[in-house]
Design an enzyme around this catalytic site. Structure first.
Site, short mmCIF file in Angstrom:
data_model
loop_
_atom_site.label_atom_id
_atom_site.label_comp_id
_atom_site.label_asym_id
_atom_site.label_seq_id
_atom_site.Cartn_x
_atom_site.Cartn_y
_atom_site.Cartn_z
CG ASN A 184 3.23 8.51 10.09
OD1 ASN A 184 2.68 8.03 9.16
ND2 ASN A 184 2.90 7.80 11.21
CG ASP A 222 3.71 4.23 5.74
OD1 ASP A 222 3.29 3.10 5.47
OD2 ASP A 222 2.76 5.18 5.76
CG ASN A 238 -3.31 -3.76 12.42
OD1 ASN A 238 -2.47 -4.46 11.98
ND2 ASN A 238 -4.02 -3.20 11.60
NE ARG A 272 33.95 17.40 -11.87
CZ ARG A 272 34.11 18.55 -12.88
NH1 ARG A 272 35.30 19.20 -13.18
NH2 ARG A 272 33.29 18.47 -14.02
NE ARG A 292 0.90 12.64 10.27
CZ ARG A 292 0.84 11.58 11.11
NH1 ARG A 292 1.20 11.48 12.38
NH2 ARG A 292 0.18 10.36 10.47
N GLY A 325 -4.48 0.75 15.59
CA GLY A 325 -5.56 -0.41 16.03
C GLY A 325 -5.09 -1.35 16.62
CG LEU A 356 -1.70 -1.04 1.49
CD1 LEU A 356 -2.98 -0.89 2.52
CD2 LEU A 356 -2.76 -1.52 0.21
C1 UD1 Z 1 -3.60 1.36 9.81
C2 UD1 Z 1 -4.53 0.48 10.35
C3 UD1 Z 1 -4.16 0.56 11.98
C4 UD1 Z 1 -2.79 0.00 12.41
C5 UD1 Z 1 -2.07 1.11 11.53
C6 UD1 Z 1 -0.44 0.66 11.55
C7 UD1 Z 1 -6.68 0.45 9.22
C8 UD1 Z 1 -7.80 0.91 9.15
N1 UD1 Z 1 -5.92 0.83 10.33
O1 UD1 Z 1 -4.12 2.79 10.26
O2 UD1 Z 1 -5.17 -0.51 12.76
O3 UD1 Z 1 -2.62 0.24 13.46
O4 UD1 Z 1 -2.25 1.20 10.10
O5 UD1 Z 1 0.26 1.61 11.05
O6 UD1 Z 1 -6.09 -0.27 8.36
N2 UD1 Z 1 -3.37 3.61 2.33
C9 UD1 Z 1 -3.74 3.55 0.82
N3 UD1 Z 1 -4.98 3.86 0.41
C10 UD1 Z 1 -5.79 4.29 1.32
C11 UD1 Z 1 -5.64 4.36 2.81
C12 UD1 Z 1 -4.32 4.18 3.11
O7 UD1 Z 1 -2.88 3.20 0.12
O8 UD1 Z 1 -7.03 4.57 0.91
C13 UD1 Z 1 -2.13 3.18 2.43
C14 UD1 Z 1 -1.16 4.51 3.11
O9 UD1 Z 1 -0.61 4.92 2.21
C15 UD1 Z 1 -0.34 3.71 4.34
C16 UD1 Z 1 -1.03 2.48 4.64
O10 UD1 Z 1 -1.96 2.15 3.57
O11 UD1 Z 1 0.98 3.37 3.51
C17 UD1 Z 1 -1.65 2.85 5.97
O12 UD1 Z 1 -2.65 3.89 5.78
P1 UD1 Z 1 -2.60 4.83 7.22
O13 UD1 Z 1 -3.75 6.03 6.80
O14 UD1 Z 1 -1.26 5.16 7.53
O15 UD1 Z 1 -3.43 3.97 8.26
P2 UD1 Z 1 -3.63 4.33 9.60
O16 UD1 Z 1 -4.81 5.03 10.04
O17 UD1 Z 1 -2.30 4.73 10.32
CA CA Z 2 -0.25 5.14 9.57
#
Ligand code: UD1
Ligand code: CA
Length: 463
Positions: free
Chosen positions: A228, A104, A170, A334, A16, A141, A9
């Protein structure tokens, strides 16, 4: 054996970071952050990686394509569950274990992912989540268990006060069975505090369908650290750097002060090479055996053979250096510098697009640009190749065993024949034939008593 595919993902914005660069492309130890999960996927035997992109999609695809990934676009970021569903079509026909990683989360180690996959397999689970216990679980989570069993995952914003007390979190890393996971996610709604499709809801969904869920507790929670902001970026950089240095030391490289030695993940170094403090080795450097580097040398995308000594304060970029060569202190090599071996490039020497034959030396204060030196050439102090006429660059060719006196300028294009000698202080504008002496300076004139007369005048107040 079960096939493994990976979804990474990487569609989120990363607000941030406050950066025009997409978050997952910020470099860590010389590689884009998202390269790390991609590499872990390959290491654990995943045969296919699909990266879910959104913000900065084009740049992310371009940077990660060399790692052999496929990409799917998640146009709107409607949540982590929605993000995994975006990869569904790309994985049509895939039947096996789906590893889910985040672009990330760069510190996750191969061993940890292997343990997750192993437990997932052993327990014949449909959903396995990697968890960690944190003293301060805020924002994550929470893993809700009944007895040993994982019942569901609840997000901070949806949790009750009692659930917020839970310290098992999580990490956002999972193993799923595909295609089952896509079936489960298709029924997940967005009826929650953030109005998002939560990937975490796959846990409760699996249980409702009578499928097995398991949780694998990670030993070192720092591995699951998500980046982040740039403070966390620096923390992750420090962890990675330490890992790289330790792995090099275990393989036979001496690092005098690992705390101040900065080596990219992509660098290779041979045994018994010594890296002195303050040195940076970047990009695709390949360093041989028994070399010495630094202190405070910066070497980028260069190849050093064996027994090469890069002394204090050198900057070396896109250069190739042969065996038994000494460089520096304070030399600047260089791009396009190729030293055949047994060379000496001394202090305050700059080279660029310079091919230097075996055993040739330029020991002090010299510029060698756009030139080719044969074997056994000796370049005197203060020699300059005048390679640029303001419009074009021109080449200087100096054949084998030429001796160049100090303070010589070669006004290129010019060729110096083998075994010839250039008198000190010459400005060479024409080719020199082999075995000749070339000298081009005004003849010296001595004016007897001139200084004494001047001194006397001054004493009389006249001068
Ligand atoms: C998520 C988890 C949480 C966990 C945390 C760990 C869910 C609902 N929650 O929360 O339980 O503790 O990660 O870091 O899954 N992303 C996408 N598309 C989207 C949304 C997110 O690609 O529509 C990607 C983000 O770029 C990121 C990852 O998914 O790499 C996690 O998304 P993020 O929004 O950071 O999740 P959290 O709210 O932190
Ligand atoms: Ca996150």
């Amino acid at each position: 054996m079960t096939q493994i595919a990976t979804v990474i993902l990487a569609a989120g914005q990363g607000t941030r970071m406050r950066s025009k660069l997409p978050k997952v492309l910020h470099p860590l130890a010389g590689q884009a952050m998202a390269a790390y999960p991609l590499q872990v996927a390959n290491q654990v035997g995943s045969t296919r990686s699909v990266v879910v992109v959104g913000h900065g999609a084009e740049a992310v695809e371009e940077a990660l394509r060399p790692f052999g990934a496929d990409f799917v676009l998640q146009r709107q970021q409607l949540g982590t569950g929605h993000a995994l569903l975006a990869a569904r079509e790309a994985l049509t026909g895939f039947n096996g274990t789906l590893l889910l990683l985040c672009g990330d989360v760069p510190l996750l180690r191969e061993e940890t992912v292997r343990a997750l996959l192993e437990q997932h397999r052993r327990q014949q689970a449909t959903v396995s989540v990697l968890t960690a216990t944190l003293e301060n679980p805020f924002g994550y989570g929470r893993i809700v268990r009944r007895g040993d069993e994982v019942v569901r995952i609840v997000e901070e914003k949806d949790a009750t006060a009692a659930e917020r007390e839970l310290t098992e979190i999580n990490t956002g890393i999972y193993a799923f069975e595909a295609p089952s996971v896509f079936e489960l996610l298709a029924h997940v709604d967005r009826d929650n505090a953030q109005g998002e499709y939560y990937l975490t809801d796959s846990v409760a969904a699996a249980r409702a369908a009578g499928l097995r869920v398991c949780a694998c507790l990670i030993e070192d929670p720092r591995e699951a650290m998500g980046i982040n902001d740039r403070v966390q970026l620096a923390e992750a950089e420090a962890v990675l750097r330490r890992r790289i240095n330790q792995s090099l030391m275990r393989s036979g490289v001496t690092i005098i002060d690992p705390e101040t030695t900065y080596i990219d993940a992509t660098v290779e170094i041979g045994t018994d090479t010594v890296i002195q403090p303050g040195s940076c080795l970047r990009g695709g450097c390949i360093i041989g055996r028994d070399c010495s580097v630094g202190p405070h040398a910066v070497i980028t995308d260069s190849r050093l053979a064996d027994r090469v000594n890069i002394k204090a304060g050198c900057v070396v970029s896109e250069a190739r250096i042969g065996n038994d060569t000494d460089v520096g202190p304070m030399a600047h090599l260089r791009p396009g510098t190729v030293l055949a071996g047994e060379n000496k490039i001394g202090n305050f020497v700059e080279t660029k697009k310079a091919e230097v034959g075996l055993g040739s030396k330029a020991s002090h204060l010299t510029y060698l640009g756009d030139c080719e030196l044969g074997k056994g050439v000796n370049i005197g102090c203060g020699t300059i190749t005048c390679n640029y006429d303001g419009v074009n660059k021109h080449r200087t060719v100096i054949e084998d065993d030429v001796f160049v006196g100090s303070d010589t300028q070669f006004v290129a294009p010019v060729t110096i024949g083998r075994n010839s000698l250039i008198g000190a202080g010459s400005t060479i504008t024409k080719d020199v034939p082999a075995d000749a002496l070339a000298i081009s300076r005004a003849e010296q004139k001595n004016i007897a008593g001139w200084s004494a007369r001047k001194r006397k005048k001054r004493q009389k107040g006249e001068g």
